[in-house]
Design a protein around this motif. Structure first.
Motif, PDB file in Angstrom:
ATOM      1  N   ASP A   1      34.969  50.034  41.995  1.00  0.00           N
ATOM      2  CA  ASP A   1      36.095  50.140  42.923  1.00  0.00           C
ATOM      3  C   ASP A   1      36.889  48.836  42.995  1.00  0.00           C
ATOM      4  OD1 ASP A   1      34.837  48.337  44.851  1.00  0.00           O
ATOM      5  OD2 ASP A   1      33.540  50.005  45.376  1.00  0.00           O
ATOM      6  N   TYR A   2      38.054  48.933  43.604  1.00  0.00           N
ATOM      7  CA  TYR A   2      38.979  47.798  43.704  1.00  0.00           C
ATOM      8  C   TYR A   2      38.411  46.600  44.478  1.00  0.00           C
ATOM      9  CZ  TYR A   2      42.901  45.007  45.267  1.00  0.00           C
ATOM     10  OH  TYR A   2      43.723  43.953  45.572  1.00  0.00           O
ATOM     11  N   PRO A   3      37.903  46.782  45.706  1.00  0.00           N
ATOM     12  CA  PRO A   3      37.475  45.580  46.438  1.00  0.00           C
ATOM     13  C   PRO A   3      36.343  44.839  45.731  1.00  0.00           C
ATOM     14  CG  PRO A   3      37.043  47.566  47.752  1.00  0.00           C
ATOM     15  CD  PRO A   3      37.783  47.984  46.523  1.00  0.00           C
ATOM     16  N   THR A   4      35.416  45.566  45.161  1.00  0.00           N
ATOM     17  CA  THR A   4      34.321  44.913  44.448  1.00  0.00           C
ATOM     18  C   THR A   4      34.855  44.200  43.213  1.00  0.00           C
ATOM     19  OG1 THR A   4      32.834  46.640  45.252  1.00  0.00           O
ATOM     20  CG2 THR A   4      32.019  45.254  43.458  1.00  0.00           C
ATOM     21  N   ALA A   5      35.828  44.796  42.548  1.00  0.00           N
ATOM     22  CA  ALA A   5      36.448  44.163  41.374  1.00  0.00           C
ATOM     23  C   ALA A   5      37.082  42.827  41.754  1.00  0.00           C
ATOM     24  CB  ALA A   5      37.487  45.095  40.762  1.00  0.00           C
ATOM     25  N   VAL A   6      37.775  42.796  42.882  1.00  0.00           N
ATOM     26  CA  VAL A   6      38.404  41.553  43.336  1.00  0.00           C
ATOM     27  C   VAL A   6      37.328  40.493  43.557  1.00  0.00           C
ATOM     28  CG1 VAL A   6      39.678  40.468  45.233  1.00  0.00           C
ATOM     29  CG2 VAL A   6      40.434  42.680  44.316  1.00  0.00           C
ATOM     30  N   TRP A   7      36.262  40.839  44.252  1.00  0.00           N
ATOM     31  CA  TRP A   7      35.196  39.876  44.546  1.00  0.00           C
ATOM     32  C   TRP A   7      34.539  39.371  43.263  1.00  0.00           C
ATOM     33  CZ3 TRP A   7      32.965  43.840  48.448  1.00  0.00           C
ATOM     34  CH2 TRP A   7      33.739  43.832  49.608  1.00  0.00           C
ATOM     35  N   GLU A   8      34.222  40.303  42.351  1.00  0.00           N
ATOM     36  CA  GLU A   8      33.562  39.905  41.101  1.00  0.00           C
ATOM     37  C   GLU A   8      34.475  39.011  40.270  1.00  0.00           C
ATOM     38  OE1 GLU A   8      31.949  43.306  39.029  1.00  0.00           O
ATOM     39  OE2 GLU A   8      30.639  43.823  40.713  1.00  0.00           O
ATOM     40  N   ASP A   9      35.748  39.360  40.206  1.00  0.00           N
ATOM     41  CA  ASP A   9      36.704  38.568  39.425  1.00  0.00           C
ATOM     42  C   ASP A   9      36.863  37.175  40.033  1.00  0.00           C
ATOM     43  OD1 ASP A   9      38.453  38.815  37.060  1.00  0.00           O
ATOM     44  OD2 ASP A   9      40.093  38.522  38.490  1.00  0.00           O
ATOM     45  N   GLU A  10      37.002  37.116  41.350  1.00  0.00           N
ATOM     46  CA  GLU A  10      37.145  35.817  42.023  1.00  0.00           C
ATOM     47  C   GLU A  10      35.890  34.962  41.879  1.00  0.00           C
ATOM     48  OE1 GLU A  10      38.364  36.609  46.050  1.00  0.00           O
ATOM     49  OE2 GLU A  10      40.434  37.051  45.435  1.00  0.00           O
ATOM     50  N   ALA A  11      34.735  35.606  41.720  1.00  0.00           N
ATOM     51  CA  ALA A  11      33.475  34.879  41.550  1.00  0.00           C
ATOM     52  C   ALA A  11      33.316  34.318  40.133  1.00  0.00           C
ATOM     53  CB  ALA A  11      32.293  35.788  41.884  1.00  0.00           C
ATOM     54  N   GLY A  12      34.216  34.707  39.235  1.00  0.00           N
ATOM     55  CA  GLY A  12      34.170  34.176  37.873  1.00  0.00           C
ATOM     56  C   GLY A  12      33.264  34.936  36.926  1.00  0.00           C
ATOM     57  N   ILE A  13      32.958  36.179  37.240  1.00  0.00           N
ATOM     58  CA  ILE A  13      32.138  37.002  36.340  1.00  0.00           C
ATOM     59  C   ILE A  13      32.892  37.159  35.022  1.00  0.00           C
ATOM     60  CG2 ILE A  13      31.109  39.299  36.025  1.00  0.00           C
ATOM     61  CD1 ILE A  13      29.745  37.440  38.150  1.00  0.00           C
ATOM     62  N   ASP A  14      32.183  37.014  33.905  1.00  0.00           N
ATOM     63  CA  ASP A  14      32.820  37.090  32.588  1.00  0.00           C
ATOM     64  C   ASP A  14      33.212  38.512  32.192  1.00  0.00           C
ATOM     65  OD1 ASP A  14      32.567  34.302  31.933  1.00  0.00           O
ATOM     66  OD2 ASP A  14      30.435  34.660  31.552  1.00  0.00           O
ATOM     67  N   ILE A  15      32.287  39.454  32.410  1.00  0.00           N
ATOM     68  CA  ILE A  15      32.524  40.850  32.029  1.00  0.00           C
ATOM     69  C   ILE A  15      32.323  41.724  33.258  1.00  0.00           C
ATOM     70  CG2 ILE A  15      31.822  42.791  30.565  1.00  0.00           C
ATOM     71  CD1 ILE A  15      30.530  40.687  28.673  1.00  0.00           C
ATOM     72  N   ILE A  16      33.314  42.499  33.583  1.00  0.00           N
ATOM     73  CA  ILE A  16      33.179  43.492  34.647  1.00  0.00           C
ATOM     74  C   ILE A  16      33.125  44.841  33.951  1.00  0.00           C
ATOM     75  CG2 ILE A  16      34.272  44.554  36.657  1.00  0.00           C
ATOM     76  CD1 ILE A  16      35.316  41.755  37.390  1.00  0.00           C
ATOM     77  N   PHE A  17      32.084  45.601  34.271  1.00  0.00           N
ATOM     78  CA  PHE A  17      31.754  46.827  33.555  1.00  0.00           C
ATOM     79  C   PHE A  17      31.875  48.045  34.460  1.00  0.00           C
ATOM     80  CE2 PHE A  17      28.098  49.641  32.176  1.00  0.00           C
ATOM     81  CZ  PHE A  17      28.784  50.213  31.117  1.00  0.00           C
ATOM     82  N   VAL A  18      32.717  48.978  34.066  1.00  0.00           N
ATOM     83  CA  VAL A  18      32.819  50.265  34.758  1.00  0.00           C
ATOM     84  C   VAL A  18      31.872  51.212  34.025  1.00  0.00           C
ATOM     85  CG1 VAL A  18      34.337  52.107  35.538  1.00  0.00           C
ATOM     86  CG2 VAL A  18      35.223  49.775  35.336  1.00  0.00           C
TER      87      VAL A  18
END
Length: 155
Positions: free
Chosen positions: A25-42
């Motif tokens: 989802d969107y809010p989790t994506a924002v948090w993960e991206d801001e945390a500097g995660i390299d790969i976000i996986f759907v």
């Protein structure tokens, strides 16, 4: 789009660890991206974890697109990887259609389960980055189970 897989190769070559988290989802994506995660996986685990399906096998391409689009809106830096749902990549043409659909909605690469060299080659020849999952494969567990327990077996 955020990144290509080139930055992952650079991190590996430099001996740096690569971080990856699942997101639906969107809010989790924002948090993960801001945390500097390299790969976000759907992942297709959205089916059992969010949609109430009995199995990941029940997830459709449309389900994946819906969640991918939400995650894409929240990701600006990470590499965005999306699962190809069960039975959407049985032939090279089916795989290209499914993968192209996910890429057109924001994925930088797609993940499939198992070792499928004919499918991977076809996707790569058509400009789609692919991650082949060789560990425990929920989509395949009744048929093939764990495909690679070590780096040597994976190679």
């Amino acid at each position: 789009m955020a990144k290509t897989s080139g930055f992952l190769r650079q991190k590996k070559a430099a001996g740096h660890r690569i971080t990856m988290l699942t997101c639906y989802d969107y809010p989790t994506a924002v948090w993960e991206d801001e945390a500097g995660i390299d790969i976000i996986f759907v992942g297709d685990s959205v089916g059992t974890n969010v949609l109430g399906y009995e199995s990941e096998k029940d997830v459709t391409l449309n389900d994946m697109v819906h969640h991918l689009k939400a995650v894409r809106r929240g990701v600006h830096e990470a590499y965005l990887l999306a699962d190809l749902p069960y039975m959407t990549y049985e032939t090279p043409d089916d795989a290209l259609h499914s993968a192209s659909t996910l890429v057109s909605h924001g994925a930088e690469g797609v993940k499939l389960e198992g070792f499928r060299p004919e499918i991977v080659s076809h996707l790569v020849r058509n400009g789609i980055e692919v991650c082949a999952h060789l560990g425990l494969n929920p989509q395949l567990h009744e048929k093939k189970g764990l495909q690679a327990k070590t780096a040597t077996a994976a190679a």
